[in-house]
Design a protein around this motif. Structure first.
Motif, short mmCIF file in Angstrom:
data_model
loop_
_atom_site.label_atom_id
_atom_site.label_comp_id
_atom_site.label_asym_id
_atom_site.label_seq_id
_atom_site.Cartn_x
_atom_site.Cartn_y
_atom_site.Cartn_z
N VAL A 16 23.40 44.05 3.31
CA VAL A 16 21.94 44.08 3.08
C VAL A 16 21.62 44.82 1.78
O VAL A 16 20.79 44.41 0.98
CB VAL A 16 21.23 44.70 4.29
CG1 VAL A 16 19.75 44.93 3.97
CG2 VAL A 16 21.38 43.82 5.51
N LEU A 17 22.31 45.95 1.59
CA LEU A 17 22.08 46.72 0.36
C LEU A 17 22.48 45.92 -0.88
O LEU A 17 21.78 45.97 -1.91
CB LEU A 17 22.86 48.04 0.43
CG LEU A 17 22.37 49.07 1.46
CD1 LEU A 17 23.30 50.28 1.49
CD2 LEU A 17 20.94 49.50 1.16
N ILE A 19 22.52 42.69 -1.11
CA ILE A 19 21.52 41.63 -1.31
C ILE A 19 20.26 42.20 -1.94
O ILE A 19 19.70 41.63 -2.88
CB ILE A 19 21.20 40.95 0.04
CG1 ILE A 19 22.42 40.18 0.54
CG2 ILE A 19 20.01 40.01 -0.12
CD1 ILE A 19 22.25 39.60 1.93
N ILE A 20 19.82 43.36 -1.42
CA ILE A 20 18.62 43.99 -1.98
C ILE A 20 18.86 44.41 -3.42
O ILE A 20 18.02 44.23 -4.30
CB ILE A 20 18.19 45.18 -1.11
CG1 ILE A 20 17.79 44.71 0.29
CG2 ILE A 20 17.07 45.95 -1.77
CD1 ILE A 20 17.47 45.84 1.25
N LYS A 21 20.06 44.96 -3.65
CA LYS A 21 20.39 45.40 -5.00
C LYS A 21 20.48 44.23 -5.96
O LYS A 21 20.15 44.33 -7.14
CB LYS A 21 21.71 46.17 -4.96
CG LYS A 21 22.14 46.76 -6.29
CD LYS A 21 21.23 47.87 -6.74
CE LYS A 21 21.73 48.50 -8.03
NZ LYS A 21 20.86 49.59 -8.52
N LEU A 23 18.80 41.39 -5.78
CA LEU A 23 17.54 40.65 -5.97
C LEU A 23 16.82 41.15 -7.22
O LEU A 23 16.65 42.36 -7.42
CB LEU A 23 16.64 40.81 -4.75
CG LEU A 23 17.03 40.02 -3.49
CD1 LEU A 23 16.06 40.34 -2.35
CD2 LEU A 23 17.03 38.52 -3.79
N LYS A 24 16.41 40.23 -8.05
CA LYS A 24 15.65 40.55 -9.26
C LYS A 24 14.40 39.68 -9.29
O LYS A 24 14.49 38.44 -9.31
CB LYS A 24 16.48 40.30 -10.51
CG LYS A 24 17.66 41.26 -10.68
CD LYS A 24 17.15 42.67 -11.02
CE LYS A 24 18.32 43.60 -11.26
NZ LYS A 24 17.87 45.00 -11.53
N ILE A 48 12.07 34.77 -8.23
CA ILE A 48 13.09 35.54 -7.51
C ILE A 48 14.47 35.07 -7.97
O ILE A 48 14.79 33.88 -7.94
CB ILE A 48 12.93 35.37 -5.99
CG1 ILE A 48 11.55 35.89 -5.54
CG2 ILE A 48 14.04 36.11 -5.25
CD1 ILE A 48 11.28 35.67 -4.07
N TRP A 50 18.87 36.25 -8.08
CA TRP A 50 19.87 37.11 -7.45
C TRP A 50 21.09 37.21 -8.35
O TRP A 50 21.56 36.22 -8.91
CB TRP A 50 20.27 36.55 -6.09
CG TRP A 50 21.17 37.50 -5.32
CD1 TRP A 50 20.77 38.56 -4.59
CD2 TRP A 50 22.59 37.45 -5.24
NE1 TRP A 50 21.84 39.22 -4.04
CE2 TRP A 50 22.99 38.55 -4.42
CE3 TRP A 50 23.56 36.61 -5.77
CZ2 TRP A 50 24.32 38.81 -4.13
CZ3 TRP A 50 24.88 36.88 -5.47
CH2 TRP A 50 25.25 37.97 -4.66
#
Length: 318
Positions: A16-17, A19-21, A23-24, A48, A50
């Motif tokens: 999850v981290l 994926i969150i990290k 994401l741009k 969005i 990635w």
């Protein structure tokens, strides 16, 4: 089981981290250049996106920004990972430029540009803003150096157009589109300004004198033309009056001759005409106020009158 669950939980959290990290979110009119392991990978478009964390990294670009320091706008060069693709104004400061006739003037202006290709803007110039600013200054010196001072003020738009062409050609290499260039102020030395002011005053006075002389000449031409036309009309009137008078006299003589059945002495007719012409001329001899002395022969006038009397006596019924 607890260990497996814990490991699974840690992996899930890490995923999850990641994926969150990765994401741009790129805003509209912005772009981000991504490098993968030090080389160009791709350019993120608005929306969005990635990327792989710690593998894909955004490449920064140097831009000039204005910051408020002590209630004053101060320009500073900052590094940003997000490239603004909107039109940007670059106000290059005043600089001394030598004109074609060796006059030193101070010129400042503004340049508007837009980043079209973010990849070129990042990799083709180490400092994009500085490169554009120096190119604008050198191009301005080159264009102004071709012109004399008098033409410089009236050719400002021409200089703007030339600078835009030069800047746009060079900007293509950097992925930049120069939309327009504007010269804001042109300052000249005080002594040169005074000389130009005197020159303009003398030029205005010269034009006033030329207009006055032209007006007087046209008035004189119009007046002479009017006098000429008036003289022509008077002459034509005198001519017409003389013709009518001669025709009237001829008709009167013909009537007298016809009434006398051709028995009237022609010498008397000639004497009558000469006497009549003499009497008509006398009032016009000194009409302009000049004093004229003429021999007065009363016998000639009386002879003309006598001829008139004889003509009347020869008429029928006398």
């Amino acid at each position: 089981m607890d260990a497996i669950l814990l490991i699974s939980l840690v992996i899930a959290v890490m995923a999850v981290l990641l994926i969150i990290k990765g994401l741009k979110i790129v805003q509209q009119s912005e772009a981000v250049v991504i490098e993968r392991l030090g080389s160009y990978h791709k350019t993120l478009s608005p929306g969005i996106n990635w990327i792989i964390p710690f593998v894909d990294l955004p490449r920064s670009i140097k831009m000039r920004r204005y910051q408020l320091i002590n209630n004053q706008q101060v320009a500073a060069i900052v590094e940003e990972t997000r490239i603004d693709r909107r039109e940007t104004v670059l106000d290059f400061p005043s600089q001394s430029v030598i004109t074609g006739d060796n006059v030193s003037v101070t010129i400042n202006g503004a340049l508007y540009f837009q980043v079209i290709d973010p990849e070129r803007a990042v990799y083709q110039a180490e400092n994009l803003v500085q490169a554009i600013e120096i190119l604008a200054k050198t191009s301005l010196r080159s264009e102004v150096g071709r012109m004399e001072l008098d033409k410089l003020f009236e050719s400002r738009q021409e200089i703007n157009d030339r600078l835009q062409i030069v800047m746009d050609e060079a900007g293509n290499k950097w992925g930049v589109k120069v939309t327009r260039v504007e010269i804001q102020d042109i300052d000249i030395p005080r002594d040169v300004e005074d000389a130009m002011r005197k020159q303009m005053t003398a030029e205005r006075e010269r034009r006033a004198l030329v207009l006055q002389a032209s007006g007087e000449r046209e008035a004189a031409i119009a007046r002479a033309q009017g006098e000429k036309e008036s003289a022509v009309l008077v002459a034509e009137g005198d001519k017409t009056a003389s013709i009518l008078r001669a025709e009237g006299e001829r008709e009167a003589i013909n009537q007298i001759v016809a009434a006398g059945d051709g028995q009237i002495d022609h010498q008397l007719v000639i004497g009558y005409l000469l006497g009549l012409e003499y009497l008509n001329t006398l009032p016009n001899i000194a009409k302009n106020g000049d004093r004229v002395f003429l021999p007065f022969e009363s016998s000639s006038v009386l002879g003309a009158v006598g001829s008139l009397q004889q003509l009347l006596n020869q008429a029928p019924g006398k």
